[in-house]
Design a protein around this motif. Sequence first.
Motif, PDB file in Angstrom:
ATOM      1  N   HIS B 245     -37.704  69.902  23.650  1.00 47.46           N
ATOM      2  CA  HIS B 245     -37.211  69.230  22.436  1.00 47.46           C
ATOM      3  C   HIS B 245     -37.967  69.655  21.172  1.00 47.46           C
ATOM      4  CE1 HIS B 245     -34.936  66.668  25.186  1.00 47.46           C
ATOM      5  NE2 HIS B 245     -34.227  66.290  24.132  1.00 47.46           N
ATOM      6  N   VAL B 246     -39.293  69.817  21.255  1.00 44.92           N
ATOM      7  CA  VAL B 246     -40.030  70.124  20.012  1.00 44.92           C
ATOM      8  C   VAL B 246     -39.674  71.507  19.463  1.00 44.92           C
ATOM      9  CG1 VAL B 246     -41.966  68.566  20.485  1.00 44.92           C
ATOM     10  CG2 VAL B 246     -42.127  70.964  21.198  1.00 44.92           C
ATOM     11  N   ALA B 247     -39.171  72.385  20.326  1.00 44.52           N
ATOM     12  CA  ALA B 247     -38.801  73.727  19.853  1.00 44.52           C
ATOM     13  C   ALA B 247     -37.308  73.875  19.613  1.00 44.52           C
ATOM     14  CB  ALA B 247     -39.261  74.766  20.881  1.00 44.52           C
ATOM     15  N   MET B 248     -36.542  72.815  19.843  1.00 43.05           N
ATOM     16  CA  MET B 248     -35.082  72.926  19.807  1.00 43.05           C
ATOM     17  C   MET B 248     -34.555  73.334  18.434  1.00 43.05           C
ATOM     18  SD  MET B 248     -32.339  70.151  21.245  1.00 43.05           S
ATOM     19  CE  MET B 248     -33.269  69.819  22.718  1.00 43.05           C
ATOM     20  N   HIS B 249     -35.205  72.896  17.369  1.00 46.71           N
ATOM     21  CA  HIS B 249     -34.719  73.247  16.019  1.00 46.71           C
ATOM     22  C   HIS B 249     -34.803  74.744  15.788  1.00 46.71           C
ATOM     23  CE1 HIS B 249     -39.042  72.804  15.579  1.00 46.71           C
ATOM     24  NE2 HIS B 249     -38.998  73.422  14.431  1.00 46.71           N
ATOM     25  N   ASN B 250     -35.707  75.411  16.515  1.00 44.57           N
ATOM     26  CA  ASN B 250     -35.822  76.876  16.395  1.00 44.57           C
ATOM     27  C   ASN B 250     -34.932  77.602  17.396  1.00 44.57           C
ATOM     28  OD1 ASN B 250     -37.842  76.843  14.412  1.00 44.57           O
ATOM     29  ND2 ASN B 250     -39.457  76.628  15.934  1.00 44.57           N
ATOM     30  N   GLU B 251     -34.811  77.043  18.576  1.00 45.67           N
ATOM     31  CA  GLU B 251     -34.206  77.794  19.689  1.00 45.67           C
ATOM     32  C   GLU B 251     -32.733  77.501  19.934  1.00 45.67           C
ATOM     33  OE1 GLU B 251     -36.722  76.863  23.009  1.00 45.67           O
ATOM     34  OE2 GLU B 251     -38.330  78.178  22.317  1.00 45.67           O
ATOM     35  N   ALA B 252     -32.282  76.313  19.572  1.00 50.11           N
ATOM     36  CA  ALA B 252     -30.889  75.935  19.880  1.00 50.11           C
ATOM     37  C   ALA B 252     -30.386  75.009  18.774  1.00 50.11           C
ATOM     38  CB  ALA B 252     -30.824  75.247  21.238  1.00 50.11           C
ATOM     39  N   GLY B 263     -30.067  65.728   8.662  1.00 52.89           N
ATOM     40  CA  GLY B 263     -31.320  65.585   7.902  1.00 52.89           C
ATOM     41  C   GLY B 263     -32.579  65.703   8.738  1.00 52.89           C
ATOM     42  N   ALA B 264     -32.416  65.928  10.039  1.00 49.06           N
ATOM     43  CA  ALA B 264     -33.593  66.003  10.907  1.00 49.06           C
ATOM     44  C   ALA B 264     -34.300  67.340  10.728  1.00 49.06           C
ATOM     45  CB  ALA B 264     -33.182  65.826  12.361  1.00 49.06           C
ATOM     46  N   GLY B 265     -35.620  67.296  10.800  1.00 45.07           N
ATOM     47  CA  GLY B 265     -36.403  68.520  10.708  1.00 45.07           C
ATOM     48  C   GLY B 265     -36.760  69.054  12.078  1.00 45.07           C
ATOM     49  N   GLU B 266     -37.233  68.156  12.925  1.00 43.91           N
ATOM     50  CA  GLU B 266     -37.621  68.545  14.276  1.00 43.91           C
ATOM     51  C   GLU B 266     -37.920  67.300  15.105  1.00 43.91           C
ATOM     52  OE1 GLU B 266     -42.120  69.892  14.288  1.00 43.91           O
ATOM     53  OE2 GLU B 266     -41.158  70.545  12.452  1.00 43.91           O
ATOM     54  N   PHE B 267     -37.953  67.488  16.417  1.00 38.26           N
ATOM     55  CA  PHE B 267     -38.433  66.417  17.296  1.00 38.26           C
ATOM     56  C   PHE B 267     -39.954  66.413  17.266  1.00 38.26           C
ATOM     57  CE2 PHE B 267     -34.226  66.847  19.386  1.00 38.26           C
ATOM     58  CZ  PHE B 267     -33.867  65.494  19.421  1.00 38.26           C
ATOM     59  N   GLU B 268     -40.510  65.221  17.321  1.00 38.03           N
ATOM     60  CA  GLU B 268     -41.969  65.070  17.241  1.00 38.03           C
ATOM     61  C   GLU B 268     -42.418  64.159  18.386  1.00 38.03           C
ATOM     62  OE1 GLU B 268     -43.067  62.765  13.801  1.00 38.03           O
ATOM     63  OE2 GLU B 268     -45.071  63.619  13.745  1.00 38.03           O
ATOM     64  N   PRO B 269     -43.429  64.551  19.153  1.00 35.39           N
ATOM     65  CA  PRO B 269     -43.907  63.665  20.225  1.00 35.39           C
ATOM     66  C   PRO B 269     -44.423  62.329  19.663  1.00 35.39           C
ATOM     67  CG  PRO B 269     -44.815  65.869  20.479  1.00 35.39           C
ATOM     68  CD  PRO B 269     -44.178  65.810  19.119  1.00 35.39           C
ATOM     69  N   THR B 270     -44.463  61.333  20.512  1.00 36.36           N
ATOM     70  CA  THR B 270     -44.982  60.031  20.084  1.00 36.36           C
ATOM     71  C   THR B 270     -45.951  59.488  21.122  1.00 36.36           C
ATOM     72  OG1 THR B 270     -43.391  58.670  21.286  1.00 36.36           O
ATOM     73  CG2 THR B 270     -42.739  59.405  19.085  1.00 36.36           C
ATOM     74  N   GLU B 271     -46.701  58.505  20.709  1.00 36.12           N
ATOM     75  CA  GLU B 271     -47.485  57.728  21.640  1.00 36.12           C
ATOM     76  C   GLU B 271     -46.535  56.810  22.420  1.00 36.12           C
ATOM     77  OE1 GLU B 271     -47.421  57.629  18.467  1.00 36.12           O
ATOM     78  OE2 GLU B 271     -47.597  55.607  17.634  1.00 36.12           O
ATOM     79  N   ALA B 272     -47.022  56.216  23.515  1.00 31.68           N
ATOM     80  CA  ALA B 272     -46.154  55.475  24.451  1.00 31.68           C
ATOM     81  C   ALA B 272     -45.447  54.289  23.795  1.00 31.68           C
ATOM     82  CB  ALA B 272     -46.968  55.008  25.645  1.00 31.68           C
ATOM     83  N   LYS B 273     -46.124  53.606  22.886  1.00 35.90           N
ATOM     84  CA  LYS B 273     -45.548  52.377  22.314  1.00 35.90           C
ATOM     85  C   LYS B 273     -45.253  52.557  20.820  1.00 35.90           C
ATOM     86  CE  LYS B 273     -46.191  50.505  26.347  1.00 35.90           C
ATOM     87  NZ  LYS B 273     -45.067  50.617  27.308  1.00 35.90           N
TER      88      LYS B 273
END
Lengths: 315, 284
Positions: B245-252, B263-273
Amino acid sequence: MRRRSGVILAAIGLGLAGCGGEAKAPGGAWQSQMGEVRMAVRGSEDDPMITRRLTAYKTYIGKATGLPVKLYESSDYNGTIQALSSGQVDIATMAGGGYANVDAQIGDLAQPILTVRQAEGDTGYYSGLLVMADSPYRSIQDLKGKTLGYVDFNSTSGYLFPRSVMREQGIDPDTFFGKSSFAGGHTQAVMALDNGQFDATIIQAGGGDPEHGFTTGAHFTMARRGVVDLDDFRIIWTAGPIPNSAVVVRTDRPQPFIDAVRGAMAALPYDDPEVWRDIGQPDGAAYTAVTREHYTPIIKLRADDIAARRSGERQ
Amino acid sequence: MKRLFLAVGAVLLSAAQAQAPALPLRIAEVTGETTPCAPLAASAPAGQRAYMALLVKRLQTEVFNCPMADAAAAAEALSGGAVDVAWLDGAAFAPVSGQTRSILTVRAAEDLNRLPVVVAVPRAVQAQTLADLAGASLVFGGQAKASLDVPRRTLADYGASADFFGDQVEAQDHEEAAARLRAGQVQAMVLHAGAWQKLCRGDQPGEDLCEDLRVVWRQRPVASKAWVIRSDMSDDRRFRLIGIHVAMHNEAREAFTWAAGDGAGEFEPTEAKALLHQGPTVGS
């Protein structure tokens, strides 16, 4: 008896196969293919601080991939470059100039996958032209015929990149300045300027941008130590941004490995902020995915520099 | 004989682990009606088909679409093990937060990281929590987005909008902000975590240049929506999902645009909560 044993073993095998897939400890085909993760790192394991940092990082990547992690230590940039280019390691973190070197050697066999995006949003840093605040110099044009300090012949921000930008702006750095020499490092460059050896020096500046100002770089570190006073200096010209270091992988490794290691590294500042800080990354920064395109300016810069040297245009 | 038995067993175990097909990935989609999970229909939008095809290829498994009546139904299905991934907001996530965790959110194109924000006071001051700072004068550590917009938005997430505090000034940078706090010109200082680290980190290991100050509050902005998985998902699958997912904006790009929205730039990881407040909210 033999037949019975075979039946029992087959049954055990089938039972285990049925349990596969979502086990906590991964043990799939790509892990079998890899066997271990080999990462190139820089630094000396004689330094207890570095050892502590690398141990925590190694443990995190090992847990994330389910594979033992072997660190290949290199004391210089070239060691890391050659380890990745030769396939001795699977993954390495290196400066843009280092990746450009790898790209020149093995092309698509290596791919940058992540770089750090700072809290302020930038994914790069700058070269700055630093002068004394009480000097009359307000622009790079004021430095015609004056003495200039560079950081190091192999420095991207302290030599290669700013010279390239100067040429783009119509300034030939070899003839525009009266004299130029290498200080040997960023700190030495600031010291030499402060001591009056240069009229201006090239430095690295980060943690901001030309519009909002900078917060990191040798002169900031030196000011924190009380060696110099920030108010004594002024940046009159900048070049950049220069792309931050890249996490580079070998593309001939299994795609699931690349995905898993990219995911684990990207999740690190959120999953384990302490390890993130331990490996020297700043709070508020995070990894962002990149491609070769992000490093195109550095790749071109290196290619131009090599071409110019081969033609004898530059010494 | 016993040794042979163990050796052959080990080989079988290894082979079974290496060759076991990965379980399918079941993705909840809120459609207004809950129906059984199934392969995506050929009539689905091109972006959605591209997204599912990408996951099939990269996870090397089947991927099913699981239509759900609403986000609450998706959360319930996730917590009950009927689906593996759901896109939830805080309200839907809260009831199932014990069994699930967020892994990814979407960063808008021009937005910054979800960077932590720090509120600090002089060590001698009594204030212990954000609530104790009602009406206090503040200094922000700069005027850039990271120094002003993100801290304001994060404080507002926790109920401390601008009118919760007293006078507010914007310093040139974190050094000037700290100087103002230390001089008693303001009662509290607000910095992003990176600026706080730069301010306080000495040159020697363990050296703290902010021993005269105390952090009374430190939080990241609350994520408005996130990809949520069950907490017992394997690390292998979780990290591969994040890595894809974090590379999807570049790859697909087509898949990314469908999955992340306009308007999305990229997926970003998050902490659990990340979808929940990590402490009390204040103000009215």
